[in-house]
Enzyme design. Structure first.
Site, PDB file in Angstrom:
ATOM      1  N   PRO A  40      14.243  13.674  27.928  1.00 55.54           N
ATOM      2  CA  PRO A  40      13.979  14.438  29.285  1.00 55.54           C
ATOM      3  C   PRO A  40      13.327  13.040  29.667  1.00 55.54           C
ATOM      4  O   PRO A  40      12.654  12.067  29.287  1.00 55.54           O
ATOM      5  CB  PRO A  40      12.655  15.156  28.902  1.00 55.54           C
ATOM      6  CG  PRO A  40      12.311  14.876  27.367  1.00 55.54           C
ATOM      7  CD  PRO A  40      13.685  14.243  26.792  1.00 55.54           C
ATOM      8  N   CYS A 125       3.828  12.645  27.267  1.00 57.46           N
ATOM      9  CA  CYS A 125       3.525  11.735  28.479  1.00 57.46           C
ATOM     10  C   CYS A 125       2.305  11.041  28.433  1.00 57.46           C
ATOM     11  O   CYS A 125       1.022  11.504  28.337  1.00 57.46           O
ATOM     12  CB  CYS A 125       3.541  12.708  29.604  1.00 57.46           C
ATOM     13  SG  CYS A 125       3.706  11.724  31.325  1.00 57.46           S
ATOM     14  N   GLY A 250      16.998   7.762  25.452  1.00 53.87           N
ATOM     15  CA  GLY A 250      16.699   7.717  26.786  1.00 53.87           C
ATOM     16  C   GLY A 250      16.845   6.562  27.936  1.00 53.87           C
ATOM     17  O   GLY A 250      18.084   6.704  28.378  1.00 53.87           O
ATOM     18  N   ARG A 251      16.338   5.319  27.527  1.00 57.55           N
ATOM     19  CA  ARG A 251      16.664   4.365  28.591  1.00 57.55           C
ATOM     20  C   ARG A 251      17.928   3.732  28.425  1.00 57.55           C
ATOM     21  O   ARG A 251      18.718   3.361  29.375  1.00 57.55           O
ATOM     22  CB  ARG A 251      15.568   3.188  28.456  1.00 57.55           C
ATOM     23  CG  ARG A 251      14.238   3.661  28.842  1.00 57.55           C
ATOM     24  CD  ARG A 251      13.017   2.790  28.369  1.00 57.55           C
ATOM     25  NE  ARG A 251      13.017   2.964  26.770  1.00 57.55           N
ATOM     26  CZ  ARG A 251      12.340   2.131  26.167  1.00 57.55           C
ATOM     27  NH1 ARG A 251      11.581   0.943  26.680  1.00 57.55           N
ATOM     28  NH2 ARG A 251      12.328   2.274  24.847  1.00 57.55           N
TER      29      ARG A 251
END
Ligand SMILES: Cc1cc2nc3c(=O)[nH]c(=O)nc-3n(C[C@H](O)[C@H](O)[C@H](O)COP(=O)(O)O)c2cc1C
Length: 350
Positions: A40, A125, A250-251
């Site tokens: 996400p 988060c 992710g990145r």
């Protein structure tokens, strides 16, 4: 529950060429063909990017985190964020919040109206705006609240499996991931993704993959490892070192969505066959910009994709001159023109 070692033994016995790594996964009642997940990513894993990730090999994609309060108040942007099209599936919608009854209601709305393949809860988060309201990684400081949230979401999601995404703890002195993992298992959570850093770790230090292995030892539901996978080799090493069931990227996917296909090739054959050329990356950039224009709008879609276009040209000769120009484009046609000029210039240089 078949352990990783048992699966490996079975794979060796049946003669699979890569006994360790490329495995279909079962998460609750959901069967996945493989074990590679798009993380996400707020501001990034929207509909166009999820489509790209699926086209380039991700086995399941996650939405950006969506506010539970926003969903129950029917805020347009939150409702838009839980929408998806069948070609993005399998998809997990990630919810964030701090109030068990709001999360329960948001999960019920999401599962009834959208029928995603998974609902995920954000326990990781680190952003102040979220943790100051007890959401995201702040939940790692309150295990009793975390439990209520998991129970509420599992109840609200009904037949849709629920997963959680955690960090290892609030800070290095409070590694609660095993406790959270056990609570998750007891409350009917179907899998856990762990970003192997504490909240305090932000992104500054290297991810500590040991925590992924420890979590895998502590629970019997599937564990998806996350943090610092930059190449297919990293994915293999993470699985090998930790025994995790799946990996989440992710990145590295933001600058190279091909990483999913490349990782799949590497895990199954020990060799990466997909080696995108400059022309392939240009085609990818145009594909992304076009999807953005179609899905988000011709102006906003292009503004939103500019930074990522800059990432796709990383490593191109002359990228430092090309990137600032990409950051100014306003239309798909301008992007096409820019790349045409770039390729002509490169031909002259060669
Ligand atoms: C731009 C950006 C947005 C992110 N948004 C979310 C999010 O909405 N929900 C979440 O659980 N994690 C979010 N993360 C964390 C990532 O999912 C992932 O855990 C982290 O980037 C580590 O994985 P990586 O090393 O493969 O990038 C975000 C990370 C980045 C860089």
């Amino acid at each position: 529950m078949v352990t990783w070692l048992q699966r490996r033994a079975i794979a060796v016995l049946v003669g699979t060429r890569a006994p360790y790594y490329i495995i279909g996964m079962r998460i609750g009642n959901l069967n996945l063909e493989g074990n590679l997940f798009l993380a996400p990513l707020a501001g990034v894993s929207n509909r166009p990017f999820r489509l790209l990730a699926r086209r380039y090999g991700a086995d399941l994609v996650f939405s950006e985190m969506v506010s539970a309060e926003g969903i129950i108040r029917a805020q347009a942007c939150s409702l838009d964020m839980i929408k998806f099209s069948p070609d993005e599936q399998p998809i997990g919608i990630q919810l964030f919040g701090a109030d068990p009854s709001s999360l329960h209601e948001a999960a019920a709305i999401t599962s009834e109206q959208m029928k995603p393949d998974l609902i995920d809860i954000n326990f990781g988060c680190p952003v102040k705006k979220i943790v100051n309201r007890n959401g995201g990684a702040a939940l790692l400081k309150d295990l009793s609240l975390s439990q209520k949230i998991m129970e509420g979401v599992v109840l609200g999601a009904k037949a849709v499996p629920v997963t959680i995404k955690i960090r290892s703890g609030w800070d290095e002195s409070s590694p609660v991931y095993r406790e959270i993992g056990q609570i998750a298992e007891e409350t009917g959570i179907s899998a856990i993704s762990i970003h192997a850093r504490s909240r305090a770790g932000k992104y500054e230090s290297a991810a500590n993959w040991e925590t992924i292995g420890h979590l895998k030892d502590a629970v019997s539901i599937p564990v998806i490892g996350n943090g610092d996978i930059r190449s297919p080799e990293d994915a293999k090493n993470m699985i090998k070192q930790t025994g995790c069931d799946g990996v989440m990227i992710g990145r590295a996917a933001m600058s190279n969505p091909y990483i999913f296909r490349q990782t799949k090739e590497f895990l199954s054959d020990g060799e990466v066959k997909t080696k995108p050329s400059i022309e392939n990356y240009i085609a990818l950039a145009l594909e992304h910009a076009t999807l953005n224009a179609e899905n988000i709008g011709p102006v906003r879609g292009i503004i939103k994709v500019r930074r990522q276009l800059g990432q796709y040209v990383r490593g191109f000769p002359g990228a430092s001159k090309l990137r600032p120009l990409l950051h100014l484009v306003k239309t798909v046609e301008e992007i096409e023109q820019l790349f045409d000029n770039y390729l002509k210039e490169q031909a002259v240089v060669e």
